[in-house]
Each structure stands twice: as C-alpha cells, then as structure tokens.
Write an enzyme that holds these catalytic residues in place. Sequence first.
Site, PDB file in Angstrom:
ATOM      1  N   SER A 260       0.911  -1.441   0.092  1.00 35.08           N
ATOM      2  CA  SER A 260       0.230  -0.111   0.104  1.00 35.08           C
ATOM      3  C   SER A 260       0.743   1.215  -0.019  1.00 35.08           C
ATOM      4  CB  SER A 260      -1.083   0.206   1.256  1.00 35.08           C
ATOM      5  OG  SER A 260       0.105   0.344   2.546  1.00 35.08           O
ATOM      6  N   LYS A 261       0.078   2.425  -0.460  1.00 37.15           N
ATOM      7  CA  LYS A 261       1.407   3.579  -0.538  1.00 37.15           C
ATOM      8  C   LYS A 261       1.720   4.199   1.146  1.00 37.15           C
ATOM      9  CE  LYS A 261       0.186   8.209  -0.379  1.00 37.15           C
ATOM     10  NZ  LYS A 261      -0.070   8.804   0.875  1.00 37.15           N
ATOM     11  N   ARG A 262       0.947   3.390   1.934  1.00 38.69           N
ATOM     12  CA  ARG A 262       1.373   3.679   3.440  1.00 38.69           C
ATOM     13  C   ARG A 262       3.015   2.474   3.895  1.00 38.69           C
ATOM     14  NH1 ARG A 262      -3.599   3.529   4.774  1.00 38.69           N
ATOM     15  NH2 ARG A 262      -3.601   0.546   5.246  1.00 38.69           N
TER      16      ARG A 262
END
Length: 502
Positions: A260-262
Amino acid sequence: MDRKVRVRFAPSPTGGLHLGGVRTALFNYLFAKKNNGTFVLRVEDTDQNRFVAGAEEYIVDCLNWCGIMPDESPGNPGAYGPYRQSERKPSYRKFAEQLIGDGYAYYAFDTPEELDAKRKEISNFQYGQATRMQMRNSLTLTISEVEDLLAAKTPHVIRIKVPEDEIVHFNDLIRGDVSFETSLVDDKVLLKADGMPTYHLAVVVDDKAMEISHAFRGEEWLPSAPVHILLWKYLGWETDMPQWAHLPLILKPDGHGKLSKRDGDRLGFPVYAMNWTDPKTGDITKGFKEMGFMPDAFINMLALLGWNDGTDQELFSLLELEDKFSIERISKAGAKFDFEKAKWYNHEWIKQSTADTLQQLVSTELHKASIEAGDVQFLKTIIDLIKDRCTLLPDFVAQSSYFFAPPAEYDINSVKPKWTAEKAAFFNDYADKLRLVDAVSEEAAFKALAEEKGFKPGELMLPFRIILVGGKFGPGVFDIAVLLGVAETKARIEKAVMLFNS
Ligand code: GLU
C-alpha cells in the site's frame, strides 16, 4: 472466427496511480500488442464520492510517461465510446430494470437508518439470501406497495438477487478453474439511489458495449467475479463475456498483504508512478518518475513482478516484452516488491542506455539543480564517463557537478595529514607541464614526473582527484582532467594547492 482482441485498463480516478495499477495497464497493453489487439483506457468514475479532480489527466500522463499509450481513451475515442463511465449513465438503468423484470434483481427501499439498525442487530450483516426477506424490498412488499413507493420517487437501490446454493464457475486464464458458492456472495447493489450504476453493473455493461475480449485485473477483484459472471449470464450475454485473468498481488516487502501507499511512506520508497498532488490538501506524494527512475526501468521492473520468460533474463525493453509476453508465464503467487531490486533495474537501464538516450533526462536533472549543461557533446562525453556510477537520475548531478564548476567543498581531511611542501611543489610543476591530449598519455606523463621527483605515483593520485573533484569519487582522474581541459585543470590545481598549504 477468432474474436478480435480488445482489452481495457479501467482505473477509477480517485488519486495517485499505484504501481499495481500500472502493472495491470502494462499486462493489458502487452497482451494487446502481442495479439494485434486494441488497448482501451476506460475511466470508471461512477463513484461521485471518491471522484478527484485532475486524477484522470494524471493517469493519462502516467501511461504516457511509461510509453503504454491506449489506442482508445476519453481523449482519443474510438468507435466504442463513451470512455468515461459517468457519460454512459442513462444506459445503465434499463439493464437493471431488465434484470428485475427477469427476476434476477429487485428494488430495495431500506433507509440508511434501517440498514444501520440491522447491522447492529446482526453481526457481520450481509444483505443477501439469509436476510433479504427481512428487509424492505420488492421481494417482501406487494406489487402495489412497490409501485406507490416508486411513483412517490422514494429513494431506492437495485440489488442483484444472488441464487441460493449454486456454484459459479469460470476459467481464469492464470488460475484455471475458479468456483464460488453463491451462499457466500451478497446481493450487491447494482444501481445506486443517485441513479448511477455501481462498479459491478457498470463493468459488465461497459465490457459488453466495448466488446472487451480479455480482462486482466488485480487479484483483489476476484471476490467480485461471481457477481460479474452472474450478470453476464442474467443479461443474456454469456457468449460475449471476456476471458478473465486475475493478476497476482504485489506484496509488501516485509510481512504479508498487498503493498500500500502507507508501506511506501513507512519504508521510504514511492508507490505511485508519478508525483501526485492531493488537490484538497496540496500534499505531494512522491512518484517513481520524480525519484529518478527511467520509464523503461520502471516498466521492466513491473513486468517481472509476476511474470518471467522462463529463462534467467531480467532486462527487457518494452518491445521485447511485447514480443515475449505470454499468459502462461504469469505466476499465481503474489510477488513481493523489493525497492533495492527496483533500483537495480534502474541502474542497469542507465548503464545500458546510450548517452543520446540519457542526454535529455540528465539535462533536466541538471537544470533542476540550476546547472546548465551547455555543449551537448561535452554532456554526452560526461554521461558516458559516469553513467556506471548512477543508480537514480539525480545521481548524475552529484556525479557530474564538478565538470561544470570547481568543487564548492574539498575533503581536506583526506589530504591534509600527508600533505607536504614537496607535494605542493610537484603539483605546481605538473600544472605547468599539463598537456591533456588524452587520458593514457597524461597518466604516463604524471607518473613519470612523480617518479622523477621521488614519489610513488599512488601517493599523488588521491590528492589529484580531490583537487579536481573535491572528494574521493568519480571516474578515472585523467579522464576528468582531459575533459576539463588545460586551463581549468591548472586553475583547480593552483586553487586547491593554496588551500591545502594554508
Ligand atoms: N475500476 C476498477 C479499479 O479501479 C477496475 C476493476 C476491473 O478492472 O474490473 O481498479
């Protein structure tokens, strides 16, 4: 007759373009190219709550940067438009109503409050075969009650009526036979209260209207597949259904689950193809492009996340991928993302690219650092000298800035302890004798002079490098001197010798 190959990349314009999205686009593109087919960009913008201004243009820019241009798109429509789902809005209701007429769907009038109350009453509430008869819908109301509610324009949705105790099968091009028990599938909303279709209805209607023959999409869409398969069947279009290929997930480098972007924020690497600026907050999320990746390297890296050609070959140009791509070699298992490996691809691509190819990219990087490269031939010679030392494009700045201006700083600590008046005299003498015709003869002349003055040449090489470059890095020191030329090399020797003497 074989079906014409038409594939689509169908992103929702909701923000930055995740590298998994680019890989989906790439695999669709490669399959189209390999089979003389058509690659379509369809913008799935029916979720008004998630729509983000500028995201569509940004997606197009990302595809352009990667060099995987759609043959048909909102900006370049073909004969299968519209290419934005929202523009097809008027056509969806009739299909939803056709499904109701045929007993495959129903109106649901439950208010948000009623749904909330049910969610509180039943844990893990799913609107489906176990619960639908407890709700306010056209299965539980009388025909006249339904007619009255519709006539009064009561807000409602249309839901698919998933059959009880059936097995839905389909042949996935990557996974083989995939089956789902319908008892586990809920009655998805097909048409929302605002008249917009949900993704489930729209994807089927659009794939049919656009004559999509094959659909490569991420594995996260696999749970939705039974709903889509049922809709193809219920709408009477089964023979036109695309062949499905659910691509393996791109996984976090550490731990489990989808990247994910996180994860990128947490581990310090980009996840989006290009910089994404949130139009609401102005926050910028860094992309591979701006981080200094070459598009060829980015595409090459993505292609190998879940695919290989059956050999050890890792470096492929887009043209080669177009030629070699095959569904049979897509793996079922998720592919772990490895940023170090991504950088390795970029480094290899920089090394194997010609100075002609790199020149524009490097000029842009230099320009960002307020360095004007000037003479193109000079720049190309520099590129050839230093490219093996560059992993990301901005590395060209650090590796070449000393060619355009004398070093701003010197690694004095590496010279000072062993600096002597004799060494200073050597360099002053050498400065007067510079010829700099070519690196080989210059090195010979330098060594001869060093020996004549009683030095081991090795003792003088490091100071000479620091004189020219400022630090312990860079290509061959005589290559650097030849490129700088006699006047500049001489000036640098004089300046640094004074500094080292002081
Ligand atoms: N709109 C979906 C997405 O955002 C497309 C899924 C599909 O390809 O069917 O990924």
